[in-house]
Design a protein around this motif. Structure first.
Motif, PDB file in Angstrom:
ATOM      1  N   VAL A 193      29.495  55.873  39.202  1.00  0.00           N
ATOM      2  CA  VAL A 193      30.053  56.484  37.999  1.00  0.00           C
ATOM      3  C   VAL A 193      28.905  57.220  37.316  1.00  0.00           C
ATOM      4  N   LEU A 194      29.115  58.454  36.934  1.00  0.00           N
ATOM      5  CA  LEU A 194      28.070  59.253  36.305  1.00  0.00           C
ATOM      6  C   LEU A 194      28.173  59.154  34.787  1.00  0.00           C
ATOM      7  N   ALA A 195      27.029  59.181  34.126  1.00  0.00           N
ATOM      8  CA  ALA A 195      27.009  59.101  32.664  1.00  0.00           C
ATOM      9  C   ALA A 195      25.804  59.854  32.131  1.00  0.00           C
ATOM     10  N   GLY A 196      25.849  60.198  30.845  1.00  0.00           N
ATOM     11  CA  GLY A 196      24.780  60.963  30.221  1.00  0.00           C
ATOM     12  C   GLY A 196      25.159  62.428  30.090  1.00  0.00           C
ATOM     13  N   ASP A 197      24.377  63.179  29.325  1.00  0.00           N
ATOM     14  CA  ASP A 197      24.738  64.576  29.083  1.00  0.00           C
ATOM     15  C   ASP A 197      24.539  65.467  30.298  1.00  0.00           C
ATOM     16  N   ALA A 198      23.896  64.946  31.365  1.00  0.00           N
ATOM     17  CA  ALA A 198      23.757  65.707  32.613  1.00  0.00           C
ATOM     18  C   ALA A 198      24.808  65.304  33.644  1.00  0.00           C
ATOM     19  N   ALA A 199      25.697  64.391  33.289  1.00  0.00           N
ATOM     20  CA  ALA A 199      26.677  63.877  34.253  1.00  0.00           C
ATOM     21  C   ALA A 199      27.590  64.977  34.787  1.00  0.00           C
ATOM     22  N   GLU A 200      28.096  65.825  33.908  1.00  0.00           N
ATOM     23  CA  GLU A 200      29.001  66.887  34.322  1.00  0.00           C
ATOM     24  C   GLU A 200      28.304  67.859  35.269  1.00  0.00           C
ATOM     25  N   ARG A 201      27.055  68.151  34.970  1.00  0.00           N
ATOM     26  CA  ARG A 201      26.269  69.069  35.818  1.00  0.00           C
ATOM     27  C   ARG A 201      26.098  68.496  37.216  1.00  0.00           C
ATOM     28  N   VAL A 202      25.748  67.228  37.305  1.00  0.00           N
ATOM     29  CA  VAL A 202      25.569  66.584  38.614  1.00  0.00           C
ATOM     30  C   VAL A 202      26.891  66.539  39.368  1.00  0.00           C
ATOM     31  N   SER A 203      27.976  66.222  38.658  1.00  0.00           N
ATOM     32  CA  SER A 203      29.284  66.155  39.294  1.00  0.00           C
ATOM     33  C   SER A 203      29.705  67.507  39.858  1.00  0.00           C
ATOM     34  N   GLN A 204      29.476  68.574  39.096  1.00  0.00           N
ATOM     35  CA  GLN A 204      29.832  69.910  39.564  1.00  0.00           C
ATOM     36  C   GLN A 204      29.017  70.306  40.779  1.00  0.00           C
ATOM     37  N   MET A 205      27.733  69.958  40.801  1.00  0.00           N
ATOM     38  CA  MET A 205      26.896  70.269  41.951  1.00  0.00           C
ATOM     39  C   MET A 205      27.348  69.512  43.193  1.00  0.00           C
ATOM     40  N   ALA A 206      27.953  68.340  42.977  1.00  0.00           N
ATOM     41  CA  ALA A 206      28.437  67.525  44.093  1.00  0.00           C
ATOM     42  C   ALA A 206      29.886  67.850  44.443  1.00  0.00           C
ATOM     43  N   ALA A 207      30.412  68.933  43.873  1.00  0.00           N
ATOM     44  CA  ALA A 207      31.786  69.373  44.114  1.00  0.00           C
ATOM     45  C   ALA A 207      32.811  68.418  43.534  1.00  0.00           C
ATOM     46  N   GLY A 208      32.450  67.697  42.489  1.00  0.00           N
ATOM     47  CA  GLY A 208      33.396  66.867  41.751  1.00  0.00           C
ATOM     48  C   GLY A 208      33.771  65.583  42.464  1.00  0.00           C
ATOM     49  N   GLY A 209      34.816  64.949  41.952  1.00  0.00           N
ATOM     50  CA  GLY A 209      35.296  63.726  42.569  1.00  0.00           C
ATOM     51  C   GLY A 209      34.690  62.448  42.015  1.00  0.00           C
ATOM     52  N   PHE A 210      33.853  62.556  40.974  1.00  0.00           N
ATOM     53  CA  PHE A 210      33.210  61.375  40.397  1.00  0.00           C
ATOM     54  C   PHE A 210      33.857  60.996  39.066  1.00  0.00           C
ATOM     55  N   ASP A 211      33.965  59.699  38.833  1.00  0.00           N
ATOM     56  CA  ASP A 211      34.322  59.240  37.499  1.00  0.00           C
ATOM     57  C   ASP A 211      33.127  59.463  36.582  1.00  0.00           C
ATOM     58  N   ILE A 212      33.403  59.830  35.345  1.00  0.00           N
ATOM     59  CA  ILE A 212      32.328  60.144  34.405  1.00  0.00           C
ATOM     60  C   ILE A 212      32.527  59.328  33.128  1.00  0.00           C
ATOM     61  N   GLY A 213      31.449  58.684  32.693  1.00  0.00           N
ATOM     62  CA  GLY A 213      31.451  57.914  31.456  1.00  0.00           C
ATOM     63  C   GLY A 213      31.046  58.785  30.282  1.00  0.00           C
ATOM     64  N   PRO A 214      30.367  58.224  29.293  1.00  0.00           N
ATOM     65  CA  PRO A 214      29.955  58.996  28.115  1.00  0.00           C
ATOM     66  C   PRO A 214      29.062  60.176  28.501  1.00  0.00           C
ATOM     67  N   ARG A 215      29.397  61.349  27.984  1.00  0.00           N
ATOM     68  CA  ARG A 215      28.608  62.555  28.257  1.00  0.00           C
ATOM     69  C   ARG A 215      27.703  62.823  27.058  1.00  0.00           C
ATOM     70  N   ALA A 216      26.766  61.941  26.818  1.00  0.00           N
ATOM     71  CA  ALA A 216      25.953  62.010  25.604  1.00  0.00           C
ATOM     72  C   ALA A 216      24.493  61.721  25.919  1.00  0.00           C
TER      73      ALA A 216
END
Length: 225
Positions: free
Chosen positions: A157-180
């Motif tokens: 599960v990805l978290a932190g303000d860089a979580a969305e960036r990492v998920s997009q680079m990995a072509a998505g598919g990850f659950d994401i927690g707080p983006r802060a």
């Protein structure tokens, strides 16, 4: 046991009083400042104590965010925590922003590995946790490509303000927690409540050098030299 938690590592100037025995918050105050934490931190703490109907003498321990985060903000929080701990003769416990964000993430995704990453540069501050919540990597700097590989290998599960960036680079598919860049203030208190007092003073955690550098171009020679 009443724990006063302080967080000034990011844009927030936050504090809360947490009753470790009852597992409940007694009061909180949060300002979204961006800058100027030093001018507000003591007033925020005073507001929290008033809401909790407690005096400083009723505080048994202090939890403080030690970073990664704003160079100045981290120092403000750590200095306040150490000063209060010294004056009140109680312990102060340092908690990283990354582990606090991960703890908040595990509340929404229990029993899952968590990869926490914050920052906007080519190297991101990261911490990796297994399904039991134990740290298995970091805190350290890592490239986004490295984080993509870690996330894929461990189904994190990805978290932190860089979580969305990492998920997009990995072509998505990850659950994401707080983006802060920091966690809700109660998680700093909860983590501190689970740690035995060691007497060690909290210290700022800096994974990269500060942006400010002393100027040498316009330095003037000393008289007689």
């Amino acid at each position: 046991m009443n724990i006063l938690a302080i967080d000034t590592a990011a844009s927030l100037c936050a504090a809360c009083v947490y009753d470790a025995g009852a597992g409940a918050e007694k009061g909180r105050a949060v300002l979204d400042l961006g800058k100027g934490h030093a001018e507000h931190i003591m007033a925020v703490i005073g507001e929290v104590l008033e809401k909790a109907s407690l005096s400083y003498a009723a505080i048994d321990a202090i939890a403080v965010s030690i970073g990664p985060g704003s160079f100045t903000g981290v120092r403000v929080g750590v200095s306040a925590a150490r000063g209060l701990a010294l004056a009140l003769k109680i312990s102060a416990v340092g908690v990283t922003t990354l582990e606090a964000i991960a703890a908040e993430t595990r509340e929404a995704f229990p029993g899952r590995p968590v990869l926490c990453a914050i920052g906007r540069a080519d190297s991101l501050a990261m911490m990796q946790f297994d399904a039991a919540g134990q740290c298995v990597g970091g805190p350290r700097l890592a490239s986004p490509d490295d984080l993509v590989q870690i996330a894929k290998e461990h189904a994190s599960v990805l978290a932190g303000d860089a979580a969305e960036r990492v998920s997009q680079m990995a072509a998505g598919g990850f659950d994401i927690g707080p983006r802060a860049t920091t966690a809700d203030i109660r998680f700093y208190a909860r983590i501190a409540a689970e740690r035995p007092a060691t007497g060690e003073k909290p210290k700022p955690l800096y994974l990269r050098p500060p942006d400010a550098r002393p100027q040498t171009v316009f330095a003037l020679p000393l008289n007689g030299r």
